[in-house]
Write a protein that holds these residues in place. Structure first.
Motif, PDB file in Angstrom:
ATOM      1  N   ALA A 157       0.824  -1.216   0.000  1.00  0.00           N
ATOM      2  CA  ALA A 157       0.000   0.000   0.000  1.00  0.00           C
ATOM      3  C   ALA A 157       0.852   1.257   0.000  1.00  0.00           C
ATOM      4  N   GLY A 158       2.054   1.138   0.545  1.00  0.00           N
ATOM      5  CA  GLY A 158       2.981   2.266   0.602  1.00  0.00           C
ATOM      6  C   GLY A 158       4.403   1.784   0.486  1.00  0.00           C
ATOM      7  N   PRO A 159       5.374   2.679   0.658  1.00  0.00           N
ATOM      8  CA  PRO A 159       6.775   2.335   0.405  1.00  0.00           C
ATOM      9  C   PRO A 159       7.550   1.829   1.621  1.00  0.00           C
ATOM     10  N   LEU A 160       6.868   1.610   2.757  1.00  0.00           N
ATOM     11  CA  LEU A 160       7.581   1.253   3.976  1.00  0.00           C
ATOM     12  C   LEU A 160       7.698  -0.249   4.183  1.00  0.00           C
ATOM     13  N   ARG A 161       8.890  -0.684   4.571  1.00  0.00           N
ATOM     14  CA  ARG A 161       9.105  -2.089   4.927  1.00  0.00           C
ATOM     15  C   ARG A 161       8.441  -2.416   6.259  1.00  0.00           C
ATOM     16  N   GLU A 162       8.418  -1.440   7.153  1.00  0.00           N
ATOM     17  CA  GLU A 162       7.705  -1.533   8.428  1.00  0.00           C
ATOM     18  C   GLU A 162       7.313  -0.128   8.830  1.00  0.00           C
TER      19      GLU A 162
END
Length: 309
Positions: A157-162
């Motif tokens: 949904a977005g660019p974050l791994r966590e």
């Protein structure tokens, strides 16, 4: 096939991201389960992890090189540790061009074991913040002020791994770019123990490209950051092309860009990282912008690292 980062990763409350949230929640649940099932290994030498939560393009490798050089000045013998990926040869070459302390292995923990055997006294883990098998003495999280955390959502949904709560296991945050008080407050609200520093990229050979019409291309984590750096230095960019991170250029693709630049009287340039990926293809008409990473309050930053090593 690699693709460029989707634009919706940078937009809040968009329908595509919202529709992907169930998958993001599921992947984060799998990550939590994996963490609980993974045994954490300690090492005889301190492990300094330079990582990120934003997917690529935050400057981990240039920072790893800088930290290694600074530790050497202080009579340390650091090794830079990377997990071996064949497609990451550009980063390997970038490090090897500056230092002779890169250790690669398909298992990061094995590379650290090898560092101990070779009498290195500090392991600088270039990437590996999400490797739960390694006990780190110090975590440094890298961000770029142009993207920060995007829409704040995790993959896909977005660019974050966590999510940003990962700050809780971090001691130092390094933001490349402009000062951002709101983001600092967001970080410190999660953990007020985190030390926040800033860095910037300084072009070294900028005069080579002044008063020239440029055709620029980049296959890095965030090509827009490279294009913005050129613009900020008042270079005359007539055409720019973006490719995915670690993009494997073909000879025909490079030749096509060379031909187009020649036909339009343009100078063809790229990033240093891309140059190290394509130089063995035999082309002599491509130049690159060489940059230097500068850390504000560098001595204070390095002293923070030394306190953990």
């Amino acid at each position: 096939m690699k693709i460029l980062k989707p634009k919706f990763w940078e937009k809040n409350n968009n329908l595509i991201s919202l529709s992907l949230l169930p998958i993001s929640f599921f992947l984060q649940l799998l990550s939590i389960i994996k963490k609980k099932l993974t045994s954490e290994h300690s090492f005889k030498i301190p492990v300094i992890c330079i990582g990120n939560i934003y997917l690529g393009g935050t400057g981990k490798t240039p920072l790893s090189i800088l930290v290694a050089k600074e530790l050497r000045k202080r009579d340390k013998k650091p090794a830079i540790i990377k997990k071996y990926y064949s497609e990451h040869i550009d980063e390997h070459n970038l490090i090897n061009d500056s230092l002779d302390c890169l250790l690669l292995d398909k298992q990061r923990s094995q590379a650290i074991n090898n560092a101990e055997k070779k009498q290195y006294d500090v392991a600088i883990l270039d990437d590996g913040f999400q490797d739960y098998s390694i006990k780190k003495n110090l975590n440094i999280l890298c961000f770029n002020s142009n993207q920060l955390i995007g829409n704040g959502m995790t993959l896909p949904a977005g660019p974050l791994r966590e999510n940003l709560n990962a700050i809780k296991k971090t001691q130092i945050v390094l933001i490349n770019g402009n000062k951002d008080k709101l983001f600092e407050e967001k970080i410190l609200n999660i953990s007020n123990k985190v030390k926040i520093f800033y860095s910037k990229y300084l072009p070294i050979n900028i005069k080579e490209f002044e008063n020239k019409k440029l055709f620029v291309f980049a296959g890095i984590g965030n090509p827009s950051n490279f294009f913005k750096l050129l613009s900020e230095n008042n270079l005359d960019v007539h055409k720019q092309m973006a490719f995915p991170d670690h993009y494997k250029f073909t000879k025909s693709e490079i030749q096509k860009m060379i031909n187009e630049s020649s036909e339009n009287n343009l100078e063809l340039i790229t990033t240093e990282k891309d140059y190290f990926r394509i130089k063995d293809l035999g082309f002599k008409h491509i130049k690159f912008l060489k940059i230097k990473l500068e850390i504000l309050e560098k001595d204070k930053f390095i002293n923070q690292i030394l306190s953990y090593s």
